[in-house]
Design a protein around this motif. Structure first.
Motif, PDB file in Angstrom:
ATOM      1  N   ARG A 251     -63.491  48.037   5.722  1.00 15.57           N
ATOM      2  CA  ARG A 251     -62.681  47.425   6.771  1.00 15.57           C
ATOM      3  C   ARG A 251     -62.423  48.361   7.943  1.00 15.57           C
ATOM      4  NH1 ARG A 251     -57.362  44.719   4.903  1.00 15.57           N
ATOM      5  NH2 ARG A 251     -57.331  44.311   7.155  1.00 15.57           N
ATOM      6  N   LEU A 252     -62.286  49.650   7.680  1.00 18.07           N
ATOM      7  CA  LEU A 252     -62.064  50.580   8.790  1.00 18.07           C
ATOM      8  C   LEU A 252     -63.211  50.516   9.788  1.00 18.07           C
ATOM      9  CD1 LEU A 252     -60.613  53.770   7.046  1.00 18.07           C
ATOM     10  CD2 LEU A 252     -59.390  52.135   8.485  1.00 18.07           C
ATOM     11  N   ARG A 253     -64.429  50.380   9.288  1.00 19.00           N
ATOM     12  CA  ARG A 253     -65.591  50.244  10.167  1.00 19.00           C
ATOM     13  C   ARG A 253     -65.661  48.854  10.787  1.00 19.00           C
ATOM     14  NH1 ARG A 253     -68.532  53.320   5.938  1.00 19.00           N
ATOM     15  NH2 ARG A 253     -68.874  51.317   4.926  1.00 19.00           N
ATOM     16  N   ALA A 254     -65.561  47.845   9.944  1.00 17.47           N
ATOM     17  CA  ALA A 254     -65.779  46.466  10.389  1.00 17.47           C
ATOM     18  C   ALA A 254     -64.760  46.027  11.438  1.00 17.47           C
ATOM     19  CB  ALA A 254     -65.741  45.516   9.192  1.00 17.47           C
ATOM     20  N   GLU A 255     -63.526  46.514  11.314  1.00 21.56           N
ATOM     21  CA  GLU A 255     -62.471  46.087  12.224  1.00 21.56           C
ATOM     22  C   GLU A 255     -62.277  47.043  13.393  1.00 21.56           C
ATOM     23  OE1 GLU A 255     -58.942  44.992  10.062  1.00 21.56           O
ATOM     24  OE2 GLU A 255     -60.119  43.988   8.510  1.00 21.56           O
ATOM     25  N   GLY A 256     -63.129  48.050  13.497  1.00 23.61           N
ATOM     26  CA  GLY A 256     -63.107  48.929  14.649  1.00 23.61           C
ATOM     27  C   GLY A 256     -61.988  49.946  14.677  1.00 23.61           C
ATOM     28  N   ALA A 257     -61.296  50.127  13.557  1.00 21.26           N
ATOM     29  CA  ALA A 257     -60.241  51.142  13.527  1.00 21.26           C
ATOM     30  C   ALA A 257     -60.837  52.540  13.640  1.00 21.26           C
ATOM     31  CB  ALA A 257     -59.429  51.019  12.239  1.00 21.26           C
ATOM     32  N   ALA A 258     -62.052  52.716  13.137  1.00 20.07           N
ATOM     33  CA  ALA A 258     -62.768  53.983  13.230  1.00 20.07           C
ATOM     34  C   ALA A 258     -64.202  53.709  13.656  1.00 20.07           C
ATOM     35  CB  ALA A 258     -62.748  54.710  11.893  1.00 20.07           C
ATOM     36  N   ALA A 259     -64.816  54.702  14.299  1.00 21.55           N
ATOM     37  CA  ALA A 259     -66.219  54.553  14.689  1.00 21.55           C
ATOM     38  C   ALA A 259     -67.139  54.758  13.501  1.00 21.55           C
ATOM     39  CB  ALA A 259     -66.562  55.557  15.796  1.00 21.55           C
ATOM     40  N   ARG A 260     -66.773  55.693  12.624  1.00 25.67           N
ATOM     41  CA  ARG A 260     -67.586  56.005  11.456  1.00 25.67           C
ATOM     42  C   ARG A 260     -66.692  56.287  10.261  1.00 25.67           C
ATOM     43  NH1 ARG A 260     -71.202  57.907  15.251  1.00 25.67           N
ATOM     44  NH2 ARG A 260     -69.712  59.508  15.850  1.00 25.67           N
ATOM     45  N   VAL A 261     -67.136  55.824   9.097  1.00 27.43           N
ATOM     46  CA  VAL A 261     -66.527  56.189   7.821  1.00 27.43           C
ATOM     47  C   VAL A 261     -67.677  56.569   6.901  1.00 27.43           C
ATOM     48  CG1 VAL A 261     -65.086  55.478   5.886  1.00 27.43           C
ATOM     49  CG2 VAL A 261     -64.632  54.555   8.171  1.00 27.43           C
ATOM     50  N   LEU A 262     -67.761  57.836   6.564  1.00 27.07           N
ATOM     51  CA  LEU A 262     -68.843  58.342   5.715  1.00 27.07           C
ATOM     52  C   LEU A 262     -68.255  58.805   4.397  1.00 27.07           C
ATOM     53  CD1 LEU A 262     -70.710  60.533   8.365  1.00 27.07           C
ATOM     54  CD2 LEU A 262     -71.004  58.093   7.883  1.00 27.07           C
ATOM     55  N   GLY A 263     -68.835  58.315   3.295  1.00 25.61           N
ATOM     56  CA  GLY A 263     -68.342  58.679   1.978  1.00 25.61           C
ATOM     57  C   GLY A 263     -69.461  59.053   1.043  1.00 25.61           C
ATOM     58  N   PRO A 264     -69.215  58.985  -0.255  1.00 24.63           N
ATOM     59  CA  PRO A 264     -70.224  59.357  -1.250  1.00 24.63           C
ATOM     60  C   PRO A 264     -71.532  58.600  -1.118  1.00 24.63           C
ATOM     61  CG  PRO A 264     -68.075  59.206  -2.284  1.00 24.63           C
ATOM     62  CD  PRO A 264     -67.903  58.678  -0.889  1.00 24.63           C
ATOM     63  N   ASP A 265     -71.507  57.383  -0.566  1.00 23.28           N
ATOM     64  CA  ASP A 265     -72.743  56.630  -0.361  1.00 23.28           C
ATOM     65  C   ASP A 265     -73.658  57.293   0.663  1.00 23.28           C
ATOM     66  OD1 ASP A 265     -72.421  54.199  -1.983  1.00 23.28           O
ATOM     67  OD2 ASP A 265     -70.683  53.886  -0.705  1.00 23.28           O
ATOM     68  N   PHE A 266     -73.063  58.026   1.590  1.00 25.34           N
ATOM     69  CA  PHE A 266     -73.836  58.554   2.706  1.00 25.34           C
ATOM     70  C   PHE A 266     -74.704  59.733   2.291  1.00 25.34           C
ATOM     71  CE2 PHE A 266     -74.448  60.942   6.668  1.00 25.34           C
ATOM     72  CZ  PHE A 266     -75.030  59.942   7.434  1.00 25.34           C
ATOM     73  N   ASP A 267     -74.103  60.749   1.705  1.00 24.09           N
ATOM     74  CA  ASP A 267     -74.877  61.867   1.169  1.00 24.09           C
ATOM     75  C   ASP A 267     -73.980  62.727   0.284  1.00 24.09           C
ATOM     76  OD1 ASP A 267     -73.375  63.549   2.817  1.00 24.09           O
ATOM     77  OD2 ASP A 267     -74.950  63.850   4.287  1.00 24.09           O
ATOM     78  N   ALA A 268     -74.599  63.719  -0.363  1.00 27.23           N
ATOM     79  CA  ALA A 268     -73.871  64.540  -1.329  1.00 27.23           C
ATOM     80  C   ALA A 268     -72.764  65.370  -0.694  1.00 27.23           C
ATOM     81  CB  ALA A 268     -74.846  65.460  -2.063  1.00 27.23           C
ATOM     82  N   SER A 269     -72.906  65.687   0.588  1.00 21.90           N
ATOM     83  CA  SER A 269     -71.874  66.500   1.236  1.00 21.90           C
ATOM     84  C   SER A 269     -70.567  65.740   1.409  1.00 21.90           C
ATOM     85  CB  SER A 269     -72.376  67.007   2.598  1.00 21.90           C
ATOM     86  OG  SER A 269     -72.482  65.956   3.530  1.00 21.90           O
ATOM     87  N   HIS A 270     -70.596  64.405   1.204  1.00 21.91           N
ATOM     88  CA  HIS A 270     -69.388  63.585   1.304  1.00 21.91           C
ATOM     89  C   HIS A 270     -68.974  63.023  -0.062  1.00 21.91           C
ATOM     90  CE1 HIS A 270     -70.987  63.599   5.430  1.00 21.91           C
ATOM     91  NE2 HIS A 270     -69.741  63.444   5.814  1.00 21.91           N
ATOM     92  N   ARG A 271     -69.402  63.649  -1.129  1.00 22.18           N
ATOM     93  CA  ARG A 271     -69.162  63.105  -2.463  1.00 22.18           C
ATOM     94  C   ARG A 271     -67.683  63.088  -2.847  1.00 22.18           C
ATOM     95  NH1 ARG A 271     -70.846  68.206  -2.778  1.00 22.18           N
ATOM     96  NH2 ARG A 271     -69.768  69.709  -4.111  1.00 22.18           N
TER      97      ARG A 271
END
Length: 227
Positions: A194-214
């Motif tokens: 929702r943070l991405r979809a509703e425009g509250a943030a430009a990017r939300v990167l988490g464990p799905d993105f890569d290991a550095s965000h695990r």
């Protein structure tokens, strides 16, 4: 007959297309990032942040980036957001990002009520301002500096509700492709989407993105990749 003119909205799109096509020389991405954050908030930003109910300390304004290209134009050290969420340690961010916490926290609290039946009272962060380069998967095409270098990003490791155990990104995040079976997993899935979809943030990167965000959710309000 008056000459035809382009509508006001066409100007930015023409500029973007010219950039994408390589028809004009663009400044380095770090300069574009700096220009973006400088223009993101007006002179009354801190007054608006105070009216929103946040607790913060104003930091000295920065007129230009340092020798490494980093800096926060209109910095604040924020300890509590508009809905009462305490940030530990406090967020050292640009006022423009702090002002957008109202929308971010609204999403977080709605998802907490839906899945945890409790409000979030504390967020443990892994960092906000840091003069450093991008790490992980984004590094090859990022042209260098992270949004953290401009006080335009922060990382969340844990959410603590008023009732119940804390939600850890490292422990409770469920990778996309799997339906979360726990309420903690559903909460994290809902927040990140929702943070991405509703425009509250430009990017939300988490464990799905890569290991550095695990172990955290990276949240920023930077420019789109292609701008």
């Amino acid at each position: 007959m008056a000459p035809a003119t382009s509508p006001e909205w066409a100007g930015p799109w023409i500029e973007h297309l010219a950039d994408a096509a390589g028809l004009r020389e663009r400044p380095p991405r770090a300069q574009r990032q700096w220009n973006h954050i400088v223009a993101a908030a007006g002179a009354d930003c801190r007054d608006a942040l105070k009216r929103a109910g946040a607790r913060f300390q104003s930091l000295p304004d920065t007129e230009k980036p340092n020798k490494k290209g980093c800096g926060i134009p209109h910095g604040v050290l924020l300890s509590r957001g508009p809905t009462g969420i305490v940030y530990s340690p406090p967020l050292q961010v640009d006022c423009s990002l702090a002002l957008r916490l109202a929308d971010m926290e609204r999403v977080i609290q709605e998802e907490a009520e839906a899945h945890l039946s409790s409000q979030i009272v504390r967020i443990n962060t892994l960092g906000s301002y840091a003069c450093r380069e991008v790490v992980g998967r984004m590094r090859p095409w990022s042209e260098g500096l992270s949004e953290h270098s401009f006080g335009n990003a922060f990382d969340i490791a844990r959410f603590s509700p008023k009732r119940g155990r804390a939600i850890s990104v490292l422990r409770d995040y469920v990778l996309h492709g799997e339906d979360p079976s726990t309420r903690e997993g559903r909460f994290l899935r809902g927040v990140s989407r929702r943070l991405r979809a509703e425009g509250a943030a430009a990017r939300v990167l988490g464990p799905d993105f890569d290991a550095s965000h695990r172990d955290h959710l990276h949240i920023d309000c930077g420019t789109p990749r292609w701008y």
